[in-house]
Scaffold this motif. Structure first.
Motif, PDB file in Angstrom:
ATOM      1  N   TRP A 193      33.540 -29.598   7.633  1.00 32.71           N
ATOM      2  CA  TRP A 193      34.313 -28.819   7.489  1.00 32.71           C
ATOM      3  C   TRP A 193      34.531 -27.966   6.527  1.00 32.71           C
ATOM      4  O   TRP A 193      34.837 -28.483   5.107  1.00 32.71           O
ATOM      5  CB  TRP A 193      35.475 -28.316   8.551  1.00 32.71           C
ATOM      6  CG  TRP A 193      35.363 -28.229   9.949  1.00 32.71           C
ATOM      7  CD1 TRP A 193      35.164 -29.961  10.711  1.00 32.71           C
ATOM      8  CD2 TRP A 193      34.801 -27.559  11.157  1.00 32.71           C
ATOM      9  NE1 TRP A 193      34.940 -29.687  11.865  1.00 32.71           N
ATOM     10  CE2 TRP A 193      34.864 -28.440  12.413  1.00 32.71           C
ATOM     11  CE3 TRP A 193      35.374 -26.360  10.840  1.00 32.71           C
ATOM     12  CZ2 TRP A 193      34.235 -27.542  13.148  1.00 32.71           C
ATOM     13  CZ3 TRP A 193      34.693 -25.799  12.161  1.00 32.71           C
ATOM     14  CH2 TRP A 193      34.560 -26.258  13.086  1.00 32.71           C
ATOM     15  N   LYS A 194      34.165 -26.297   5.961  1.00 33.64           N
ATOM     16  CA  LYS A 194      33.858 -25.792   5.095  1.00 33.64           C
ATOM     17  C   LYS A 194      34.925 -25.072   4.366  1.00 33.64           C
ATOM     18  O   LYS A 194      34.697 -24.026   5.949  1.00 33.64           O
ATOM     19  CB  LYS A 194      32.874 -25.913   3.932  1.00 33.64           C
ATOM     20  CG  LYS A 194      31.926 -26.654   3.698  1.00 33.64           C
ATOM     21  CD  LYS A 194      32.708 -27.546   3.284  1.00 33.64           C
ATOM     22  CE  LYS A 194      31.556 -28.741   2.608  1.00 33.64           C
ATOM     23  NZ  LYS A 194      32.242 -30.137   2.038  1.00 33.64           N
ATOM     24  N   CYS A 195      35.533 -23.888   3.644  1.00 29.88           N
ATOM     25  CA  CYS A 195      36.946 -22.838   4.750  1.00 29.88           C
ATOM     26  C   CYS A 195      36.204 -21.752   3.554  1.00 29.88           C
ATOM     27  O   CYS A 195      36.528 -21.893   2.476  1.00 29.88           O
ATOM     28  CB  CYS A 195      38.072 -23.327   5.459  1.00 29.88           C
ATOM     29  SG  CYS A 195      38.362 -24.896   5.919  1.00 29.88           S
ATOM     30  N   SER A 196      36.569 -20.344   4.121  1.00 26.80           N
ATOM     31  CA  SER A 196      36.892 -18.900   3.086  1.00 26.80           C
ATOM     32  C   SER A 196      38.331 -19.156   3.614  1.00 26.80           C
ATOM     33  O   SER A 196      38.818 -20.373   4.293  1.00 26.80           O
ATOM     34  CB  SER A 196      36.349 -18.379   4.350  1.00 26.80           C
ATOM     35  OG  SER A 196      36.207 -17.375   5.463  1.00 26.80           O
ATOM     36  N   SER A 197      38.620 -17.498   3.739  1.00 23.96           N
ATOM     37  CA  SER A 197      40.396 -17.754   3.856  1.00 23.96           C
ATOM     38  C   SER A 197      40.493 -17.184   4.928  1.00 23.96           C
ATOM     39  O   SER A 197      41.988 -17.384   5.637  1.00 23.96           O
ATOM     40  CB  SER A 197      40.676 -16.253   2.526  1.00 23.96           C
ATOM     41  OG  SER A 197      40.060 -15.084   3.333  1.00 23.96           O
ATOM     42  N   THR A 198      39.983 -17.447   6.231  1.00 22.95           N
ATOM     43  CA  THR A 198      39.528 -16.393   7.368  1.00 22.95           C
ATOM     44  C   THR A 198      39.277 -17.425   8.136  1.00 22.95           C
ATOM     45  O   THR A 198      39.356 -17.755   9.803  1.00 22.95           O
ATOM     46  CB  THR A 198      39.813 -15.015   7.762  1.00 22.95           C
ATOM     47  OG1 THR A 198      37.582 -14.793   7.202  1.00 22.95           O
ATOM     48  CG2 THR A 198      39.377 -13.668   7.038  1.00 22.95           C
ATOM     49  N   LYS A 199      37.763 -18.228   7.812  1.00 24.20           N
ATOM     50  CA  LYS A 199      37.488 -19.277   9.259  1.00 24.20           C
ATOM     51  C   LYS A 199      37.065 -20.693   8.184  1.00 24.20           C
ATOM     52  O   LYS A 199      37.067 -20.227   6.690  1.00 24.20           O
ATOM     53  CB  LYS A 199      36.154 -18.948   9.291  1.00 24.20           C
ATOM     54  CG  LYS A 199      36.604 -17.440  10.758  1.00 24.20           C
ATOM     55  CD  LYS A 199      34.918 -16.914  11.150  1.00 24.20           C
ATOM     56  CE  LYS A 199      35.090 -15.282  11.676  1.00 24.20           C
ATOM     57  NZ  LYS A 199      33.468 -15.552  12.256  1.00 24.20           N
ATOM     58  N   CYS A 200      36.858 -21.430   9.375  1.00 22.33           N
ATOM     59  CA  CYS A 200      36.174 -22.937   8.787  1.00 22.33           C
ATOM     60  C   CYS A 200      35.158 -22.910   9.325  1.00 22.33           C
ATOM     61  O   CYS A 200      34.606 -22.707  10.540  1.00 22.33           O
ATOM     62  CB  CYS A 200      37.159 -24.167   8.860  1.00 22.33           C
ATOM     63  SG  CYS A 200      38.842 -24.131   7.608  1.00 22.33           S
ATOM     64  N   TYR A 201      34.050 -23.662   8.656  1.00 18.17           N
ATOM     65  CA  TYR A 201      33.227 -23.733   9.153  1.00 18.17           C
ATOM     66  C   TYR A 201      32.518 -25.129   9.377  1.00 18.17           C
ATOM     67  O   TYR A 201      32.315 -25.587   8.085  1.00 18.17           O
ATOM     68  CB  TYR A 201      31.881 -22.744   8.687  1.00 18.17           C
ATOM     69  CG  TYR A 201      32.311 -21.345   8.499  1.00 18.17           C
ATOM     70  CD1 TYR A 201      31.736 -20.672   9.334  1.00 18.17           C
ATOM     71  CD2 TYR A 201      32.792 -20.932   7.529  1.00 18.17           C
ATOM     72  CE1 TYR A 201      32.181 -19.376   9.400  1.00 18.17           C
ATOM     73  CE2 TYR A 201      33.687 -19.520   7.096  1.00 18.17           C
ATOM     74  CZ  TYR A 201      33.028 -18.479   8.075  1.00 18.17           C
ATOM     75  OH  TYR A 201      33.262 -17.119   8.208  1.00 18.17           O
ATOM     76  N   HIS A 202      31.383 -25.298  10.010  1.00 20.29           N
ATOM     77  CA  HIS A 202      31.070 -26.547  10.354  1.00 20.29           C
ATOM     78  C   HIS A 202      29.002 -26.665  10.126  1.00 20.29           C
ATOM     79  O   HIS A 202      29.065 -26.375  11.600  1.00 20.29           O
ATOM     80  CB  HIS A 202      30.996 -27.620  11.314  1.00 20.29           C
ATOM     81  CG  HIS A 202      30.348 -28.772  11.339  1.00 20.29           C
ATOM     82  ND1 HIS A 202      30.814 -29.661  10.635  1.00 20.29           N
ATOM     83  CD2 HIS A 202      29.739 -29.410  12.513  1.00 20.29           C
ATOM     84  CE1 HIS A 202      29.989 -31.426  11.442  1.00 20.29           C
ATOM     85  NE2 HIS A 202      29.207 -30.112  12.637  1.00 20.29           N
ATOM     86  N   LEU A 203      28.210 -27.103   9.903  1.00 22.06           N
ATOM     87  CA  LEU A 203      26.785 -26.816   9.787  1.00 22.06           C
ATOM     88  C   LEU A 203      26.556 -28.434  10.549  1.00 22.06           C
ATOM     89  O   LEU A 203      26.647 -29.146  10.203  1.00 22.06           O
ATOM     90  CB  LEU A 203      25.539 -26.941   8.878  1.00 22.06           C
ATOM     91  CG  LEU A 203      24.470 -26.869   8.475  1.00 22.06           C
ATOM     92  CD1 LEU A 203      24.023 -26.052   9.484  1.00 22.06           C
ATOM     93  CD2 LEU A 203      24.156 -26.472   7.210  1.00 22.06           C
ATOM     94  N   ALA A 204      25.697 -28.226  11.877  1.00 19.97           N
ATOM     95  CA  ALA A 204      25.204 -29.580  12.483  1.00 19.97           C
ATOM     96  C   ALA A 204      23.957 -29.863  11.756  1.00 19.97           C
ATOM     97  O   ALA A 204      23.333 -28.771  11.355  1.00 19.97           O
ATOM     98  CB  ALA A 204      25.292 -29.619  14.240  1.00 19.97           C
ATOM     99  N   THR A 205      23.535 -31.308  11.883  1.00 14.86           N
ATOM    100  CA  THR A 205      22.766 -31.599  11.383  1.00 14.86           C
ATOM    101  C   THR A 205      21.599 -31.506  12.718  1.00 14.86           C
ATOM    102  O   THR A 205      21.976 -31.336  13.821  1.00 14.86           O
ATOM    103  CB  THR A 205      22.604 -33.449  11.035  1.00 14.86           C
ATOM    104  OG1 THR A 205      22.825 -33.988  12.452  1.00 14.86           O
ATOM    105  CG2 THR A 205      24.009 -33.653  10.341  1.00 14.86           C
ATOM    106  N   GLY A 206      20.333 -31.100  11.971  1.00 14.88           N
ATOM    107  CA  GLY A 206      19.582 -30.484  13.320  1.00 14.88           C
ATOM    108  C   GLY A 206      19.323 -28.920  13.848  1.00 14.88           C
ATOM    109  O   GLY A 206      20.055 -28.788  12.512  1.00 14.88           O
ATOM    110  N   GLU A 207      18.516 -28.619  14.143  1.00 12.60           N
ATOM    111  CA  GLU A 207      18.245 -27.576  14.640  1.00 12.60           C
ATOM    112  C   GLU A 207      18.188 -27.507  16.258  1.00 12.60           C
ATOM    113  O   GLU A 207      17.211 -29.037  16.359  1.00 12.60           O
ATOM    114  CB  GLU A 207      16.257 -26.847  13.722  1.00 12.60           C
ATOM    115  CG  GLU A 207      17.012 -26.966  12.535  1.00 12.60           C
ATOM    116  CD  GLU A 207      15.654 -25.732  12.151  1.00 12.60           C
ATOM    117  OE1 GLU A 207      14.569 -25.338  12.428  1.00 12.60           O
ATOM    118  OE2 GLU A 207      15.791 -25.852  10.682  1.00 12.60           O
TER     119      GLU A 207
END
Length: 327
Positions: A193-207
């Motif tokens: 998980w990577k975060c900005s000041s308002t949200k945290c994001y997770h990039l799933a592997t694959g498409e």
């Protein structure tokens, strides 16, 4: 005739010579240089006094320091004996030095209670953590001059940027010990998980397809944040700066699905902002040029990498999945 001349005349007349020989001193103690261990500052000296003989007899044997005298390091003393015979003649030839030196200090300080390495796991949206500890202690025969560290208790440590704290302990002879060191580390609760000041994001592997992407985010499980545990949901994005943050956090090669679809009711686009059913009405400025398009074949929405705008897509297309939690 003066008295002394009369005495000399009388002694001469009687055949007695005047006493001109001082006492003879024997067994005068030798110099005593003593070396003491580091940490010892004085030494007690004892000795056997000298003896003396004289034809007239010995009146006294006197010294200016007595056996048992205490001498300190670097401050030698000279003991002198004055021997006097019964005719008042003296001998001060018996003298000797008492000195105290110190052994060379080769032992650095001994350090105790050095803190251990410490790793703290923080919520995904926390980037730093302060650490406190009790400083080590140290002992040395020469005494401790200083205990200094290159980081102080209370230091802030950033996620994935550990620091090593080293203590330098110096004794009063300048010898040092730097063996006490420990590492402080901060790890996120989930490295993905990577975060900005308002949200945290997770990039799933694959498409994957839009529905598969939505299901993956929904079923990830709770994410620990500084404000509590949060349920993740598929990304919702409706402004360019927010998507630029995502592009800075991850390496993207295709479009990214967002939580918008009109598959339930053709022509009525529904966007779930936070995965809890908070709906969003799409504004025209969110769409790329000539969008929305595609009719009933394009029911799902993705963000284009170049445009950073919404683009209608077929829901079975395979694009990136970015999950989010709101802070």
């Amino acid at each position: 005739m003066p008295v002394d001349q009369m005495l000399m005349f009388s002694l001469h007349y009687l055949g007695i010579s005047a006493d001109t020989d001082p006492p003879v001193v024997s067994a005068c103690p030798a110099d005593q240089p003593i070396t003491v261990p580091v940490g010892t500052t004085t030494n007690i000296f004892t000795w056997t006094p000298p003896t003396a003989t004289d034809a007239a007899g010995i009146q006294s044997i006197v010294s200016d320091h007595q056996s048992g005298v205490v001498v300190s390091v670097g401050n030698p003393i000279i003991v002198t004996y004055t021997v006097t015979d019964n005719n008042g003649l003296t001998n001060t030839d018996c003298s000797f030095a008492l000195s105290v030196g110190q052994e060379a200090d080769t032992d650095p300080p001994v350090v105790s209670a050095c803190p251990s390495d410490e790793t703290i796991t923080v919520p995904v949206d926390t980037t730093t953590k302060s650490f406190t500890w009790t400083p080590p202690t140290a002992t040395d025969a020469a005494g401790i001059q200083s205990i200094v560290s290159d980081h102080q208790s209370g230091v802030e440590v950033s996620v994935d940027n550990p620091i090593t704290v080293t203590y330098t302990v110096t004794d009063n002879n300048g010898l040092t010990n730097t063996d006490c060191s420990f590492t402080l580390s901060v790890l996120p609760a989930d490295l993905n998980w990577k975060c900005s000041s308002t949200k945290c994001y997770h990039l799933a592997t694959g498409e994957r397809s839009w529905q598969e992407a939505k299901n993956l985010c929904t079923n990830m499980g709770l994410v620990t944040t500084a404000t509590g545990e949060k349920d993740p949901s598929l990304l919702f994005n409706d402004n360019d700066p927010d998507f630029e943050k995502i592009e800075n956090l991850f390496s993207l090669s295709t479009k990214v699905w967002i939580n918008c679809s009109d598959s339930a009711n053709e022509g009525t686009l529904i966007c779930d902002v936070d995965g809890t059913g908070s709906l969003h009405t799409a504004a025209q400025e969110n769409w790329n040029n000539d969008e929305p398009s595609g009719g009933n074949q394009h029911d799902c929405v993705a963000v284009g990498l170049q445009s950073e705008k919404w683009e209608n897509s077929m829901c079975n297309e395979n694009y990136h999945t970015v999950c989010q939690v709101l802070l």
